[in-house]
Write a protein that holds these residues in place. Structure first.
Motif, mmCIF file in Angstrom:
data_model
loop_
_atom_site.group_PDB
_atom_site.id
_atom_site.type_symbol
_atom_site.label_atom_id
_atom_site.label_comp_id
_atom_site.label_asym_id
_atom_site.label_seq_id
_atom_site.Cartn_x
_atom_site.Cartn_y
_atom_site.Cartn_z
ATOM 1 N N TRP A 26 -6.185 -1.621 15.974
ATOM 2 C CA TRP A 26 -5.351 -1.646 14.764
ATOM 3 C C TRP A 26 -4.377 -2.819 14.827
ATOM 4 N N ARG A 27 -3.738 -2.973 16.017
ATOM 5 C CA ARG A 27 -2.736 -4.055 16.149
ATOM 6 C C ARG A 27 -3.369 -5.412 15.918
ATOM 7 N N SER A 77 -5.997 7.261 5.777
ATOM 8 C CA SER A 77 -7.028 6.486 6.457
ATOM 9 C C SER A 77 -8.406 6.724 5.840
ATOM 10 N N GLY A 78 -8.494 7.773 5.008
ATOM 11 C CA GLY A 78 -9.749 8.068 4.316
ATOM 12 C C GLY A 78 -9.535 8.088 2.810
ATOM 13 N N ALA A 79 -10.626 8.348 2.091
ATOM 14 C CA ALA A 79 -10.544 8.360 0.630
ATOM 15 C C ALA A 79 -9.763 9.571 0.126
ATOM 16 N N THR A 104 -15.367 1.769 2.777
ATOM 17 C CA THR A 104 -15.312 3.227 2.605
ATOM 18 C C THR A 104 -16.305 3.633 1.526
ATOM 19 N N ALA A 105 -16.224 2.982 0.375
ATOM 20 C CA ALA A 105 -17.146 3.299 -0.719
ATOM 21 C C ALA A 105 -18.589 2.989 -0.330
ATOM 22 N N GLN A 106 -18.785 1.871 0.326
ATOM 23 C CA GLN A 106 -20.153 1.470 0.710
ATOM 24 C C GLN A 106 -20.802 2.531 1.603
ATOM 25 N N ALA A 290 -15.205 3.460 7.398
ATOM 26 C CA ALA A 290 -14.962 2.027 7.268
ATOM 27 C C ALA A 290 -14.457 1.529 8.620
ATOM 28 N N SER A 291 -14.738 0.297 8.943
ATOM 29 C CA SER A 291 -14.232 -0.276 10.188
ATOM 30 C C SER A 291 -12.703 -0.353 10.128
#
Ligand code: GLV
Length: 322
Positions: A26-27, A77-79, A104-106, A290-291
């Motif tokens: 994340w950093r 972090s999610g939808a 996320t959508a993909q 998602a990454s």
């Protein structure tokens, strides 16, 4: 990393998503995008509460988000945001932004295509035959162009999934809570349209969030509106489905098969009939991933926009529940 004196402007993003081992990733992702932002794990005792400006969370500990007097934005972090809004002590005045990274959508849309094709070609039967080492050669009942897919929930994920399913040749229609236009996709809206919408769905795809209005929506009553032998893909929330009704519909043949990624509760208990029903493919809430790079990119874009005075998109609206 030295902490600012408490008078400095808040510049800390707290992260609770992916476990503590994910913090370096994340950093690194945020350092490349917003170098001034300091990223810490959610329960880092070295972070003064006043320094916290943002939180990026999955299933935050109830009560915790109320501890930061300068918190500006909570990012899911999610939808979905139900894992945040279920906290009765959530600060009411802090905006919550849903994750709307392209990945996320993909990934959810890919899962929807996987589910629709699995139902079209009867993947449960293929998997059972392999487990039994049985050479079960059978013909598909229909092709995608003969199959009507109805998508419940036409936000950014449903719209992407609709286009991908259409690309596979399916006939695709969408249903939303309120009237909306989606290019190239016939749309219906509102509760009154639901019986007709379901009657025209050979495969029903559920992408709705968990709200007071959606809980238990897929029940014996609504499953009866589907054509006999229809399929169901649920990549929305487990709470949409009354599991006992779904099992009964599969057993009676009203429903031909189900591909389920979400359950209530999660993890799905070992004794749930969903694990062993021959007409169910059950996966462990894996549809949307998602990454960290993609999610950080989305969050950094919203933070940068908000610092320029722009209102974030994909905001949680308490009145509609998502
Ligand atoms: C997963 O379910 C999400 O909300 O993204």
């Amino acid at each position: 990393m030295p902490m600012p004196p408490s008078a400095a402007p808040p510049d800390v993003l707290l992260v609770k998503s992916g476990g503590p081992a994910s913090l370096p990733e994340w950093r690194q992702a945020f350092a490349a995008l917003l170098p001034a932002l300091r990223v810490h794990w959610w329960d880092d005792p070295a972070v003064p509460a006043e320094a916290v400006a943002y939180a990026l969370v999955w299933e935050p500990v109830p009560g915790w988000l109320g501890h930061f007097p300068n918190l500006r934005i909570i990012f899911s972090s999610g939808a979905g945001v139900d894992h945040i809004t279920s906290d009765p002590a959530l600060p009411a005045d802090v905006p919550i932004v849903r994750m709307a990274s392209g990945e996320t959508a993909q990934t959810v849309a890919e899962y929807v295509c996987l589910g629709a094709l699995a139902l079209l070609r009867d993947l449960p039967r293929m998997v059972a035959a392999q487990a039994a080492r049985r050479w079960d050669s059978f013909e598909a009942a229909r092709t995608a162009p003969d199959t009507r897919v109805g998508i419940l929930g036409m936000g950014n994920i449903g719209t992407l999934a609709a286009g991908m399913l259409r690309g596979l040749g399916f006939q695709v229609a969408g249903w939303a809570r309120t009237e909306r236009h989606v290019d190239g996709i016939p749309m219906m809206a509102g509760a009154a349209a639901l019986p007709a919408f379901l009657a025209g769905s050979d495969i029903l795809v559920a992408l709705l969030p968990d709200t007071a209005a959606t809980r238990g929506l897929i029940s014996a009553r609504t499953l009866a509106w589907l054509p006999r032998g229809a399929g169901l893909v649920n990549a929305g929330r487990g709470s949409l489905v009354v599991m006992a009704d779904l099992i009964a519909a599969l057993d009676s043949g009203q429903l031909g098969g189900a591909v389920l990624d979400v359950f209530e509760p999660e993890p799905l208990p070992p004794d749930s009939p969903a694990w062993r029903h021959p007409r169910i493919l059950a996966t462990a809430h894996v549809a949307g991933f998602a990454s960290r790079r993609a999610r950080a990119g989305y969050v950094a874009g919203v933070i940068a926009g908000s610092l320029r005075g722009e209102a974030p998109a994909h905001l949680y609206q308490p009145a509609r529940g998502y």
